[in-house]
Design an enzyme around this catalytic site. Structure first.
Site, PDB file in Angstrom:
ATOM      1  N   LEU A   1     -13.734   5.702  17.778  1.00 25.26           N
ATOM      2  CA  LEU A   1     -13.144   7.632  17.873  1.00 25.26           C
ATOM      3  C   LEU A   1     -14.168   8.398  17.186  1.00 25.26           C
ATOM      4  CD1 LEU A   1     -11.934   7.661  21.235  1.00 25.26           C
ATOM      5  CD2 LEU A   1     -13.875   7.485  21.148  1.00 25.26           C
TER       6      LEU A   1
ATOM      7  N   LYS B   1      -3.654   9.074  23.319  1.00 24.11           N
ATOM      8  CA  LYS B   1      -4.250   8.069  22.189  1.00 24.11           C
ATOM      9  C   LYS B   1      -2.432   7.081  21.930  1.00 24.11           C
ATOM     10  CE  LYS B   1      -6.787   7.226  18.278  1.00 24.11           C
ATOM     11  NZ  LYS B   1      -5.818   6.035  17.350  1.00 24.11           N
TER      12      LYS B   1
ATOM     13  N   LYS C   1      -6.078  13.852  16.292  1.00 25.99           N
ATOM     14  CA  LYS C   1      -4.796  13.331  15.424  1.00 25.99           C
ATOM     15  C   LYS C   1      -3.288  14.277  15.299  1.00 25.99           C
ATOM     16  CE  LYS C   1      -4.689   9.109  14.729  1.00 25.99           C
ATOM     17  NZ  LYS C   1      -5.620   8.509  13.588  1.00 25.99           N
TER      18      LYS C   1
ATOM     19  N   CYS D   1      30.860  -0.703  -6.917  1.00 23.88           N
ATOM     20  CA  CYS D   1      30.287  -0.247  -5.458  1.00 23.88           C
ATOM     21  C   CYS D   1      31.344   0.128  -4.193  1.00 23.88           C
ATOM     22  CB  CYS D   1      31.079  -2.202  -5.601  1.00 23.88           C
ATOM     23  SG  CYS D   1      30.398  -2.619  -3.735  1.00 23.88           S
TER      24      CYS D   1
ATOM     25  N   CYS E   1      33.824  -2.500  -2.617  1.00 20.94           N
ATOM     26  CA  CYS E   1      35.293  -3.053  -3.184  1.00 20.94           C
ATOM     27  C   CYS E   1      35.396  -2.979  -4.767  1.00 20.94           C
ATOM     28  CB  CYS E   1      35.027  -4.123  -3.751  1.00 20.94           C
ATOM     29  SG  CYS E   1      33.656  -5.182  -5.188  1.00 20.94           S
TER      30      CYS E   1
END
Length: 681
Positions: free
Chosen positions: A90, A122, A321, A415, A418
């Site tokens: 389309l 759609k 759209k 980290c 830890c």
């Protein structure tokens, strides 16, 4: 009855017919009308009875039997089929102004005749065409290039909302086109399982739906819980009055047993079309599946021929759209998540904001490079977007809210779990925590990887139970799984309110752990979770080196010589086995009875010294089977073409770029038949 107490063939035929009608009715009410007429137990009993009768009397088993919903057919290649009528795309627009122009052109083309429009959602999925003859599904074909598509009939039969047998009245020979979609809930469930199994999650439901319909094993497709929604009915003899409008054709399809969207509306003019678009631009986020726009069609079928076609699209239809939804919201802070391999992912915590029907307050910042490219500062407002994806993504910074005294946000140095200093290797986008054996999320992640489907496949241990075992102190290492006792498991619960493991559940867990001891060495190696060693790499290591001892004692240079390993992966493997705790884990797994040697049999040395690159689809083998066949006869398989490649083994629909590169490098291109002649010579 016969001497063995079986129902005779005529009684069986009658019962099969009764069961088929009942099951089809219950399926229709459940999937089309959201009504459960019987309990799951009663439904399953009927299905089991039908399955048993079809087993006893194979001649009564039809291609469109309800028992075929579970799949079972394996396609090693998908036959290409010409569409009887091309599946045109389309014309698309993002502009209401262009919809106004479309409506004006339509009125000019049609003139004084009375007409109206249909407006429908759609769907964001994959278009297919279903052919029915005498009310029975005979073929399902993907859109493909619009002229030629793939025959995916076996997979389409597994979709609950694809009718296998229609309810009369129906045309003798016609086609129904529609969209296969992946509902959000089922999609997220599947992605969670893929992550547990060590697979890359799908980016969005549309890609997942497309990939599911091209699975070679229809049983796997059946697990995906896809949905089909009809949007077009076509054929040569659709003369009934109800078939003279597009809306009427869809209502007729619904009576035949198809699922059609309940949101379709007949609109008289541009004002009603605009109102429909405006409503769904907001309400689309409350749907259980994805849509990306609105399709507007002239309702009267007789006018389609008068309006005609362009080279690519019908003039009597257009698609509006939707634009991606975007908002701006303040950044509250950045937290960090640690994955199984130690990779640290930054996550933006934002002031909660409505976006596309959901409240968004967290979104990934991907990695340190992405953060740097955005130049994120404290107090910034982030631009967050949600288009065809389920998960919102950060696309930029709102410059209007940046102030001079805002400090730049720097990536974490240690980290968050830890406290170990993070490291970043040259050429890598992300930082990772090197504390593999002491960082809790890494340990739990490795446990999840170890039990996953492509690794040890210990199905009775999901993420929640593994965290339960870790938190209780029973399992801190993958080898601890093989020391578990029933008395340790019974009564174990995640918390005071959580469901505890009962006696039967404990037995199932221990049985699954015991069965995993038969897992082939290549999957045991993959299950160890060595950084950069994926499923394919583990297989090559297992077949090249043969056993765990050779692997543990191999040097970096020896490992780097193996196809597709390379220096970086070789260094990871070497360093992994330099740690005494990892060798201890391997010895504990060996003592528990796991396979530590490659037992795959080598059939011949016919292809010794030859390197193959495999591309395309084959008629006698799946891609994985033909690779295994090469290795069983002494050959090696590489993923990319190079001067070391002996042959490019080409199947149907091979990518043109590979062929060009093979010709440039002077690499012989052979067919499946030519390959088999080499093996047999």
């Amino acid at each position: 009855m016969d001497l063995f107490g079986n129902t005779d063939i005529e009684d069986a035929r009658l019962r099969v017919s009764e069961l088929t009608a009942l099951i089809n009715r219950y399926n229709h009410e459940y999937y089309m009308n959201d009504r459960s007429l019987v309990s799951d137990y009663e439904f399953d009993a009927l299905l089991r009875e039908l399955t048993e009768l079809e087993r006893q009397y194979p001649e009564l088993k039809k291609a469109n039997s309800p028992t075929q919903r579970v799949g079972g057919e394996v396609n090693k290649t998908f036959r290409q089929v010409d569409h009887r009528v091309p599946m045109l795309s389309l014309g698309n627009t993002y502009s209401i102004g262009e919809i106004v122009d479309f409506e004006a052109r339509t009125r000019k083309l049609i003139g004084d005749e009375q007409f109206d429009y249909t407006c429908e959602l759609k769907y964001d999925g994959l278009a297919i065409g279903l052919t029915y003859k005498d009310g029975m599904l005979t073929q399902a074909v993907t859109r493909g290039n619009g002229t030629v598509g793939d025959d995916i009939t076996a997979n389409a039969r597994t979709i609950a909302t694809v009718p296998l047998q229609l309810q009369p009245p129906f045309p003798a020979d016609f086609e129904v086109r529609g969209e296969v979609v992946y509902p959000f809930e089922a999609f997220e469930e599947m992605n969670r399982q893929r992550e547990i199994d060590g697979d890359e999650p799908f980016a969005n439901p549309r890609n997942a739906a497309s990939g599911s319909l091209k699975l070679q094993d229809s049983r796997e497709c059946a697990k995906r819980k896809l949905q089909f929604c009809a949007y077009f009915v076509m054929g040569d003899n659709l003369d009934a009055p109800i078939m003279q409008t597009h809306f009427g054709r869809l209502q007729a399809a619904k009576q035949m047993g198809f699922k059609i969207q309940p949101y379709i509306k007949v609109c008289r003019d541009i004002n009603e079309i605009k109102a429909f678009i405006d409503y769904w631009d907001t309400e689309r986020w409350n749907l259980p599946f994805g849509i990306d726009g609105i399709v507007i069609k002239v309702n009267q079928v007789s006018l389609w021929g008068k309006m005609g076609l362009t080279a690519k699209s019908p003039r009597w239809a257009i698609a509006y759209k939707f634009k991606a939804a975007r908002v701006s919201t303040p950044l509250l802070g950045v937290s960090y998540q640690v994955g199984r391999t130690g990779v640290v992912t930054p996550v933006a915590k934002m002031q909660p904001v409505q976006l596309g029907g959901t409240t968004v307050q967290r979104a990934t910042l991907n990695n340190a490079d992405f953060m740097a490219s955005l130049d994120i500062h404290e107090g910034d407002w982030l631009l967050v977007e949600k288009g065809g994806e389920i998960i919102p993504k950060i696309v930029g910074i709102d410059p209007e809210h940046r102030t001079a005294d805002n400090q730049r946000v720097h990536f974490a140095e240690v980290c968050p779990e830890c406290g170990t200093k993070l490291v970043r290797e040259t050429g890598e986008a992300g930082y990772y925590c090197p504390n593999q054996d002491g960082c809790p999320p890494q340990i739990v992640g490795r446990l999840e990887h170890f039990v996953s489907r492509k690794a040890m496949r210990i199905d009775n241990l999901g993420s929640e139970r593994l965290r339960m075992l870790y938190n209780s102190g029973l399992v801190r290492n993958i080898a601890d799984l093989y020391d578990l006792k029933k008395e340790q498991l019974v009564g174990l619960a995640s918390d005071e309110q959580g469901a505890s493991i009962q006696s039967k559940g404990a037995d199932n867990i221990l049985q699954a752990i015991e069965q995993s001891k038969q897992t082939p060495f290549e999957r045991v190696l993959f299950a160890l979770g060595i950084r950069f060693v994926g499923e394919v790499g583990a297989k090559k290591l297992a077949r090249y080196l043969g056993d765990i001892d050779t692997l543990m004692n191999a040097s970096e240079s020896e490992l780097a010589q193996i196809d597709d390993v390379g220096e970086k992966t070789a260094a990871e493997i070497f360093n992994y086995f330099q740690k005494p705790e990892h060798r201890t884990t391997v010895e504990r797994l060996r003592a528990a009875g796991l396979q530590m040697k490659n037992t795959a049999t080598k059939v011949s040395n016919t292809l010794d010294g030859k390197v193959f690159v495999v591309s395309g689809v084959f008629s006698r083998f799946s891609r994985e089977e033909i690779k295994n066949h090469i290795e069983q006869h002494g050959g090696k398989v590489s993923s990319s073409l190079s001067t070391k490649t002996s042959y490019l083994l080409a199947g149907e629909r091979m990518g043109p770029e590979k062929l060009k590169k093979a010709e440039k490098l002077g690499i012989p291109v052979i067919t499946e038949d030519e390959y088999l002649k080499q093996v047999d010579s």
